[in-house]
Design an enzyme around this catalytic site. Structure first.
Site, PDB file in Angstrom:
ATOM      1  N   LYS A  88       0.754  -1.344  -0.489  1.00 22.21           N
ATOM      2  CA  LYS A  88      -0.086   0.070  -0.302  1.00 22.21           C
ATOM      3  C   LYS A  88       0.851   0.827  -0.028  1.00 22.21           C
ATOM      4  CE  LYS A  88      -4.330   0.013   2.160  1.00 22.21           C
ATOM      5  NZ  LYS A  88      -5.459  -0.194   3.668  1.00 22.21           N
TER       6      LYS A  88
HETATM    7  C1  E4P Z   1      -8.937  -0.051   3.169  1.00 19.81           C
HETATM    8  O1  E4P Z   1      -7.427  -0.411   2.301  1.00 19.81           O
HETATM    9  C2  E4P Z   1      -8.017   0.753   4.290  1.00 19.81           C
HETATM   10  O2  E4P Z   1      -7.385   0.440   5.281  1.00 19.81           O
HETATM   11  C3  E4P Z   1      -9.436   1.196   4.722  1.00 19.81           C
HETATM   12  O3  E4P Z   1     -10.178   0.685   4.292  1.00 19.81           O
HETATM   13  C4  E4P Z   1      -9.166   2.806   5.741  1.00 19.81           C
HETATM   14  O4  E4P Z   1     -10.548   2.724   6.380  1.00 19.81           O
HETATM   15  P1  E4P Z   1     -10.484   2.935   7.953  1.00 19.81           P
HETATM   16  O5  E4P Z   1      -9.622   2.286   8.623  1.00 19.81           O
HETATM   17  O6  E4P Z   1     -11.283   3.969   8.377  1.00 19.81           O
HETATM   18  O7  E4P Z   1     -11.904   2.102   8.091  1.00 19.81           O
END
Ligand code: E4P
Length: 220
Positions: A88
């Site tokens: 990521k």
């Molecule tokens: C997606 O890959 C993220 O990890 C995630 O959806 C981020 O958002 P959140 O932590 O607020 O759910």
């Protein structure tokens, strides 16, 4: 459509694999912190759950990196830990560049923190494996989400990009459905979101009603 679990809790991931045969996992610094374990330890534990499968685990580089070279260096170290890892990267100028540098070395990336179709287009051009528009955050900000997903899917299809559209930060079953109708390839959501999305209050009400009639009826 693929379902990914957005979590770094090993017990949740194991349950989601057993109960729903989830197709992959996405982690982020918040999830890793919530696991209570060191970053490298927990991502390797999660990676081991998927060994021998083609399911992916998205792991995020240090969010303090501002240079593509630093992102790439860390990504290479992380990718060497598990063939299931997809790296990521943030939707910054350096992140976009890192996508291409990693692709040239055979490393798959997931462009995260995407809030517009323009960001997604750039990620696709650079060769991202996944692009992750964050719908929950956008909707909390009072913004509409469906047209963004539709635009990203349309751009991908218009130009035949290979990137999969991974709708992220999904907060409820309605958003899962909206992502599916808009043609997204994947949704990632927390354990409770999936659990609630498979349920409806009337299912329980109806079951109790039918049990009552069943109990009042001779079987033979
Ligand atoms: C997606 O890959 C993220 O990890 C995630 O959806 C981020 O958002 P959140 O932590 O607020 O759910």
């Amino acid at each position: 459509m693929k379902f990914f679990l957005d979590s770094a809790h090993v017990h949740e991931i194991e349950r989601a694999l057993t109960m729903w045969d989830i197709d992959g996992v996405t982690t982020n610094p918040r999830h890793v912190q919530a696991s209570g374990k060191p970053f490298l330890a927990v991502i390797q534990e999660i990676g081991a759950l998927f060994a021998g499968t083609d399911k992916t685990v998205s792991v995020e580089v240090n969010p303090h990196h501002t240079k593509a070279e630093a992102m790439v260096a860390e990504a290479l170290t992380l990718a060497a830990l598990s063939p299931n890892f997809v790296i990521k990267l943030p939707a910054t100028e350096a992140g976009f560049k890192a996508i291409a540098l990693l692709k040239a070395q055979g490393i798959r990336s997931n462009l995260t923190l995407v809030f517009s179709a323009a960001q997604a287009l750039q990620a696709m051009r650079m060769g991202a494996f996944y692009v992750s528009p964050f719908v929950g955050w956008k909707e909390s900000n009072g913004e509409e989400i469906v047209s963004m997903i539709e635009e990203i899917v349309a751009i991908r299809d218009n130009y035949d990009f290979s990137t999969e559209v991974l709708v992220a930060a999904v907060r409820n079953g309605r958003q899962i459905v909206e992502a599916a109708v808009a043609g997204a390839d994947i949704v990632t959501a927390g354990f409770a979101v999936f659990q609630e999305s498979f349920d409806h209050p009337y299912t329980g009400v109806g079951l109790a009603r039918f049990q009552s009639f069943w109990d009042q009826t001779p079987y033979d």
